[in-house]
Design a protein around this motif. Structure first.
Motif, PDB file in Angstrom:
ATOM      1  N   GLU A  41      23.833 -15.799   8.788  1.00  0.00           N
ATOM      2  CA  GLU A  41      23.476 -16.796  10.052  1.00  0.00           C
ATOM      3  C   GLU A  41      24.323 -16.401  11.293  1.00  0.00           C
ATOM      4  O   GLU A  41      24.306 -16.005  12.453  1.00  0.00           O
ATOM      5  CB  GLU A  41      23.774 -18.166  10.397  1.00  0.00           C
ATOM      6  CG  GLU A  41      22.379 -18.665   8.874  1.00  0.00           C
ATOM      7  CD  GLU A  41      22.118 -20.026   9.356  1.00  0.00           C
ATOM      8  OE1 GLU A  41      23.287 -20.745  10.157  1.00  0.00           O
ATOM      9  OE2 GLU A  41      21.210 -20.798   8.457  1.00  0.00           O
ATOM     10  N   ASP A  42      25.713 -15.674  10.495  1.00  0.00           N
ATOM     11  CA  ASP A  42      26.678 -14.638  11.703  1.00  0.00           C
ATOM     12  C   ASP A  42      27.030 -13.321  11.848  1.00  0.00           C
ATOM     13  O   ASP A  42      27.512 -13.240  12.206  1.00  0.00           O
ATOM     14  CB  ASP A  42      28.311 -15.442  11.488  1.00  0.00           C
ATOM     15  CG  ASP A  42      28.005 -16.948  11.300  1.00  0.00           C
ATOM     16  OD1 ASP A  42      28.188 -17.547  12.420  1.00  0.00           O
ATOM     17  OD2 ASP A  42      28.393 -17.904  10.286  1.00  0.00           O
ATOM     18  N   GLY A  85      21.552 -11.870  15.568  1.00  0.00           N
ATOM     19  CA  GLY A  85      20.637 -13.045  15.707  1.00  0.00           C
ATOM     20  C   GLY A  85      19.324 -13.105  15.503  1.00  0.00           C
ATOM     21  O   GLY A  85      18.485 -11.867  15.201  1.00  0.00           O
ATOM     22  N   ARG A  89      13.247 -15.708  10.046  1.00  0.00           N
ATOM     23  CA  ARG A  89      14.117 -14.468  10.936  1.00  0.00           C
ATOM     24  C   ARG A  89      12.573 -14.780  12.089  1.00  0.00           C
ATOM     25  O   ARG A  89      13.047 -14.808  13.658  1.00  0.00           O
ATOM     26  CB  ARG A  89      13.520 -13.369  10.768  1.00  0.00           C
ATOM     27  CG  ARG A  89      14.070 -12.555  10.285  1.00  0.00           C
ATOM     28  CD  ARG A  89      15.566 -13.310   9.362  1.00  0.00           C
ATOM     29  NE  ARG A  89      16.503 -12.704  10.911  1.00  0.00           N
ATOM     30  CZ  ARG A  89      17.760 -13.187  10.739  1.00  0.00           C
ATOM     31  NH1 ARG A  89      17.227 -14.464   9.277  1.00  0.00           N
ATOM     32  NH2 ARG A  89      17.969 -13.697  12.012  1.00  0.00           N
TER      33      ARG A  89
END
Length: 436
Positions: free
Chosen positions: A181-182, A309, A385
């Motif tokens: 997620e990062d 992201g 996503r």
């Protein structure tokens, strides 16, 4: 800067020579009757890979007297040229597919299209995620397009090539490798340099798709939300420009020809290892991979991760031409093609991720494996996503800037004719000439 309809039309005419019109774009034709009394022939123009062929046959079988004459144009850019030429001269198909990148320009001439409110749009508006339905609504509240797909992005990668570089290859480990997620573009570029050092091969096919993805992640892209140009002096955009040029200078780009990839062979021969993948791009990869002689054993896979992201690239709408002789029947076809059941079938045929809520939920829960992409649960990954994706305002000449400014300049940088600094200056010059 909000362009007038007159200026927009003049701009389209002035720049159409810059956009190669696909052979056969004149197909689709005007509306006409069927073979027998009471029969109706409906024409529809799409582009790229929509996955509609089986749906056309299904609709005709369920609706005796309706014949569908399809015309498919190779790319969204060429479809844009085709649409505006026909708006100017006549001959729009009954149903016309519109790409998100040039929806802003279509909004400037929205009176050329039927208000789908007259055919029940408000009764089915809750089918779609709210921002998609809002995109297809003009400033006067007229609904001029039903959403087909949206373009949440995951990362396509080649397992075999990753293993050759000493990287993990299962999709969960790959997602962790990039930061989960990062995940950031900095990490993506760092890994690309490691890959290039280990293999001597390119990390990406060409840099303009990466640039498009970066721009689509910004809160505001080439235009501000109130319609002003948003490029010159934009620090966030200049930072991403530096990152893209770092990739080019570090030999991470193969400099591939967009939409060609050596006749698909570059997806098979190890030319590049990663590819930015909105859902609809999976259909393009499938076609090119198979054309190039590849199959599931070639090693392509799809991971639930994306640098920077959530990102949405693309998506389309179906509109009904105001010139249609059969607007009721055309609206019924557009309604049916964009219904949740058909959007699931469209995904199965072409990989396009649905814009309707029910279809998204179906794909998220079924998690059916896609054997060509290593058995990846592509629908579930795209549903993941899609979390956090919001609509970026696309101005009237967004696609002109994307294709005829930045893609053109990035091509020149990749060929060595420009560098990062002279390329940015050239992009500002082209923007002023074509849009400013």
């Amino acid at each position: 800067m909000r362009l007038s309809r007159r200026k927009t039309a003049a701009l389209i005419a002035g720049t159409s020579a810059l956009i190669l019109v696909a052979t056969g774009c004149s197909g689709g034709g005007e509306s006409g009757g069927g073979d027998g009394e009471g029969d109706v022939n409906l024409t529809i123009t799409t582009f790229g890979t929509f996955g509609y062929d089986d749906l056309y046959a299904e609709y005709e079988a369920a609706n005796p007297g309706i014949t569908i004459t399809p015309n498919n144009i190779d790319t969204g850019g060429n479809a844009r040229t085709d649409a505006f030429q026909k708006i100017a001269s006549g001959g729009l198909s009954d149903v016309v597919a519109i790409e998100e990148g040039w929806l802003g320009a279509i909004q400037e001439v929205s009176s050329e299209f039927v208000d789908l409110n007259d055919y029940g749009a408000q009764d089915i508006k809750d089918n779609w995620v709210d921002w998609k339905f809002a995109q297809g609504t003009d400033a006067e509240g007229r609904v001029i397009g039903y959403g087909t797909d949206i373009g949440p992005q995951g990362l396509c990668y080649n397992r075999t090539l990753f293993e050759e570089a000493g990287f993990p290859s299962d999709r969960e480990s790959v997602a962790e490798l990039f930061g989960g997620e990062d995940a950031t573009w900095e990490k993506y570029i760092e890994l690309g340099k490691q890959y290039q050092a280990a293999t001597g091969k390119a990390w990406i096919d060409q840099a303009s798709f990466v640039w498009n993805s970066m721009i689509n992640q910004l809160d505001e892209g080439y235009y501000t939300a109130d319609g002003e140009l948003n490029i010159e002096g934009n620090a966030e955009m200049e930072e991403r420009w530096a990152q893209v040029n770092d990739m080019i200078a570090s030999d991470l780009s193969a400099g591939s020809v967009r939409w060609d990839w050596g006749g698909g062979k570059e997806f098979v021969d190890g030319t590049f290892a990663t590819f930015v993948c909105p859902g609809w791009m999976l259909g393009n990869i499938k076609t090119n991979l198979e054309t190039g002689g590849g199959d599931a054993s070639t090693g392509w896979d799809f991971a639930d991760v994306f640098p920077g992201g959530a990102s949405n690239w693309g998506g389309a709408f179906l509109s009904v031409a105001g010139s249609s002789e059969h607007p009721e029947e055309a609206a019924a076809l557009a309604t049916w093609l964009t219904a949740p059941e058909q959007q699931v079938k469209q995904f199965e045929a072409a990989g396009t991720f649905p814009s309707t809520i029910e279809a998204q939920e179906t794909l998220a829960s079924e998690a059916a494996p896609n054997e060509l992409f290593g058995g990846a649960p592509v629908g579930a990954i795209l549903a993941s996503r899609a979390q956090g994706v919001t609509a970026q305002y696309k101005g009237p000449d967004d696609s002109v800037i994307q294709e005829n400014v930045f893609q053109a300049v990035i091509d020149q940088i990749q060929s060595g004719d420009l560098n990062a600094e002279t390329g940015w200056a050239e992009a500002m010059k082209l923007t002023d000439e074509l849009v400013g």
